[in-house]
Motif scaffolding. Structure first.
Motif, PDB file in Angstrom:
ATOM      1  N   SER A 105       0.836  -1.204   0.000  1.00 40.80           N
ATOM      2  CA  SER A 105       0.000   0.000   0.000  1.00 40.80           C
ATOM      3  C   SER A 105       0.870   1.253   0.000  1.00 40.80           C
ATOM      4  CB  SER A 105      -0.921   0.021   1.217  1.00 40.80           C
ATOM      5  OG  SER A 105      -1.843  -1.025   1.147  1.00 40.80           O
ATOM      6  N   MET A 106       1.914   1.240   0.817  1.00 43.01           N
ATOM      7  CA  MET A 106       2.838   2.380   0.852  1.00 43.01           C
ATOM      8  C   MET A 106       3.510   2.570  -0.505  1.00 43.01           C
ATOM      9  SD  MET A 106       4.582   1.740   4.611  1.00 43.01           S
ATOM     10  CE  MET A 106       5.949   2.810   4.294  1.00 43.01           C
ATOM     11  N   ARG A 107       3.937   1.474  -1.106  1.00 43.85           N
ATOM     12  CA  ARG A 107       4.601   1.535  -2.403  1.00 43.85           C
ATOM     13  C   ARG A 107       3.666   2.120  -3.458  1.00 43.85           C
ATOM     14  NH1 ARG A 107       4.288  -0.875  -6.862  1.00 43.85           N
ATOM     15  NH2 ARG A 107       2.940  -2.509  -6.079  1.00 43.85           N
ATOM     16  N   GLU A 108       2.421   1.674  -3.450  1.00 41.30           N
ATOM     17  CA  GLU A 108       1.449   2.166  -4.420  1.00 41.30           C
ATOM     18  C   GLU A 108       1.213   3.667  -4.283  1.00 41.30           C
ATOM     19  OE1 GLU A 108      -2.052  -0.266  -4.027  1.00 41.30           O
ATOM     20  OE2 GLU A 108      -1.041  -2.030  -4.866  1.00 41.30           O
ATOM     21  N   GLU A 109       1.144   4.159  -3.047  1.00 44.48           N
ATOM     22  CA  GLU A 109       0.965   5.600  -2.825  1.00 44.48           C
ATOM     23  C   GLU A 109       2.144   6.383  -3.394  1.00 44.48           C
ATOM     24  OE1 GLU A 109       0.149   6.788   1.236  1.00 44.48           O
ATOM     25  OE2 GLU A 109      -1.198   5.080   1.496  1.00 44.48           O
ATOM     26  N   ILE A 110       3.337   5.906  -3.128  1.00 49.17           N
ATOM     27  CA  ILE A 110       4.537   6.597  -3.616  1.00 49.17           C
ATOM     28  C   ILE A 110       4.569   6.578  -5.142  1.00 49.17           C
ATOM     29  CG2 ILE A 110       7.067   6.527  -3.676  1.00 49.17           C
ATOM     30  CD1 ILE A 110       6.897   5.313  -0.792  1.00 49.17           C
ATOM     31  N   VAL A 111       4.251   5.449  -5.723  1.00 51.34           N
ATOM     32  CA  VAL A 111       4.271   5.326  -7.186  1.00 51.34           C
ATOM     33  C   VAL A 111       3.224   6.248  -7.813  1.00 51.34           C
ATOM     34  CG1 VAL A 111       3.787   3.739  -9.093  1.00 51.34           C
ATOM     35  CG2 VAL A 111       5.317   3.045  -7.256  1.00 51.34           C
ATOM     36  N   GLU A 112       2.071   6.383  -7.186  1.00 51.97           N
ATOM     37  CA  GLU A 112       1.053   7.311  -7.694  1.00 51.97           C
ATOM     38  C   GLU A 112       1.573   8.745  -7.711  1.00 51.97           C
ATOM     39  OE1 GLU A 112      -2.678   6.919  -5.606  1.00 51.97           O
ATOM     40  OE2 GLU A 112      -2.823   4.787  -6.108  1.00 51.97           O
ATOM     41  N   LYS A 113       2.241   9.142  -6.624  1.00 50.19           N
ATOM     42  CA  LYS A 113       2.806  10.495  -6.559  1.00 50.19           C
ATOM     43  C   LYS A 113       3.880  10.678  -7.628  1.00 50.19           C
ATOM     44  CE  LYS A 113       1.871  11.094  -1.642  1.00 50.19           C
ATOM     45  NZ  LYS A 113       2.451  11.120  -0.300  1.00 50.19           N
ATOM     46  N   LEU A 114       4.709   9.651  -7.800  1.00 51.88           N
ATOM     47  CA  LEU A 114       5.744   9.718  -8.838  1.00 51.88           C
ATOM     48  C   LEU A 114       5.120   9.817 -10.226  1.00 51.88           C
ATOM     49  CD1 LEU A 114       8.418   7.151  -7.607  1.00 51.88           C
ATOM     50  CD2 LEU A 114       8.782   9.578  -8.064  1.00 51.88           C
ATOM     51  N   ALA A 115       4.049   9.084 -10.437  1.00 45.93           N
ATOM     52  CA  ALA A 115       3.377   9.112 -11.736  1.00 45.93           C
ATOM     53  C   ALA A 115       2.880  10.527 -12.050  1.00 45.93           C
ATOM     54  CB  ALA A 115       2.217   8.121 -11.748  1.00 45.93           C
ATOM     55  N   GLU A 116       2.336  11.179 -11.042  1.00 49.45           N
ATOM     56  CA  GLU A 116       1.877  12.559 -11.229  1.00 49.45           C
ATOM     57  C   GLU A 116       3.033  13.471 -11.609  1.00 49.45           C
ATOM     58  OE1 GLU A 116      -0.366  14.278  -7.987  1.00 49.45           O
ATOM     59  OE2 GLU A 116      -1.523  12.432  -7.768  1.00 49.45           O
ATOM     60  N   GLU A 117       4.114  13.401 -10.835  1.00 50.45           N
ATOM     61  CA  GLU A 117       5.251  14.284 -11.068  1.00 50.45           C
ATOM     62  C   GLU A 117       5.953  13.997 -12.392  1.00 50.45           C
ATOM     63  OE1 GLU A 117       7.997  15.310  -8.036  1.00 50.45           O
ATOM     64  OE2 GLU A 117       6.494  15.183  -6.442  1.00 50.45           O
ATOM     65  N   LEU A 118       5.974  12.730 -12.787  1.00 50.17           N
ATOM     66  CA  LEU A 118       6.662  12.353 -14.026  1.00 50.17           C
ATOM     67  C   LEU A 118       5.721  12.331 -15.230  1.00 50.17           C
ATOM     68  CD1 LEU A 118       8.880   9.450 -12.634  1.00 50.17           C
ATOM     69  CD2 LEU A 118       9.614  11.766 -13.216  1.00 50.17           C
ATOM     70  N   GLU A 119       4.466  12.685 -14.976  1.00 49.38           N
ATOM     71  CA  GLU A 119       3.445  12.709 -16.018  1.00 49.38           C
ATOM     72  C   GLU A 119       3.315  11.354 -16.728  1.00 49.38           C
ATOM     73  OE1 GLU A 119       4.577  16.003 -18.485  1.00 49.38           O
ATOM     74  OE2 GLU A 119       4.139  17.468 -16.935  1.00 49.38           O
ATOM     75  N   LEU A 120       3.197  10.307 -15.910  1.00 45.03           N
ATOM     76  CA  LEU A 120       3.022   8.946 -16.409  1.00 45.03           C
ATOM     77  C   LEU A 120       1.623   8.461 -16.059  1.00 45.03           C
ATOM     78  CD1 LEU A 120       6.437   7.455 -15.240  1.00 45.03           C
ATOM     79  CD2 LEU A 120       5.785   7.955 -17.597  1.00 45.03           C
ATOM     80  N   ASP A 121       1.131   7.495 -16.813  1.00 42.92           N
ATOM     81  CA  ASP A 121      -0.176   6.900 -16.562  1.00 42.92           C
ATOM     82  C   ASP A 121      -0.103   6.061 -15.289  1.00 42.92           C
ATOM     83  OD1 ASP A 121      -2.697   5.812 -16.676  1.00 42.92           O
ATOM     84  OD2 ASP A 121      -2.255   4.469 -18.350  1.00 42.92           O
TER      85      ASP A 121
END
Length: 165
Positions: free
Chosen positions: A65-81
């Motif tokens: 769950s923690m990993r998924e939250e971090i990846v979501e934030k990274l996706a936003e910042e990196l403009e990834l799906d």
């Protein structure tokens, strides 16, 4: 194009991945012990191991769950799906140093999970063979009763020798 982003997110992701790898390595060690226990037929110890593994599953779930939250934030910042993002996709958008750290974590987890998969497949086969042997033994014992000579001196069938399971 290399993005410049909040590096603490990468550090948090690396930390969570390292914790996950540690948990998977612990499960791998337990699974290796399980192999010996299955071979020796120690059912009560096997039950204890299953309970212990369940506690690891809960902990790994929290890390996921923690990993998924971090990846979501990274996706936003990196403009990834967000739905199709993976480590390889993130690595392509990072500078060499951070990409290297993340790639190393990915490789460690992949190795650990592949080894865990192999050990679990072996344990599954051993357990299946044990169950087949038990089933064969029960059928063999059951067939002994049906082929035994249960006639009395008068020629009547003597049911008193039948066994019940």
């Amino acid at each position: 194009m290399v993005f410049f982003l909040d590096i603490s997110l990468i550090d948090k992701l690396v930390d969570v991945l390292e914790q996950e790898n540690k948990m998977y390595a612990d499960v791998l060690n337990i699974s290796k012990n399980t192999t010996d226990i299955v071979i020796k037929g120690k059912v009560s110890e096997l039950e204890n191991i299953v309970k212990f593994e369940q506690s690891f599953i809960v902990k790994i779930g929290k890390l996921e769950s923690m990993r998924e939250e971090i990846v979501e934030k990274l996706a936003e910042e990196l403009e990834l799906d967000e739905k199709n993002i993976n480590i390889s996709g993130i690595v392509k958008k990072l500078d060499q140093e951070n990409a290297g750290k993340l790639k190393a974590c990915q490789e460690k987890i992949t190795r650990t999970l592949n080894e865990l998969k192999s050990v679990n497949e072996l344990n599954s086969k051993l357990i299946k063979n044990s169950l087949e042997y038990i089933d064969f033994s029960i059928n063999l014992l059951a067939s002994i009763d049906s082929t035994a000579n249960n006639y009395t001196n008068s020629g009547q069938v003597n049911d008193s020798k039948k066994r019940n399971f």
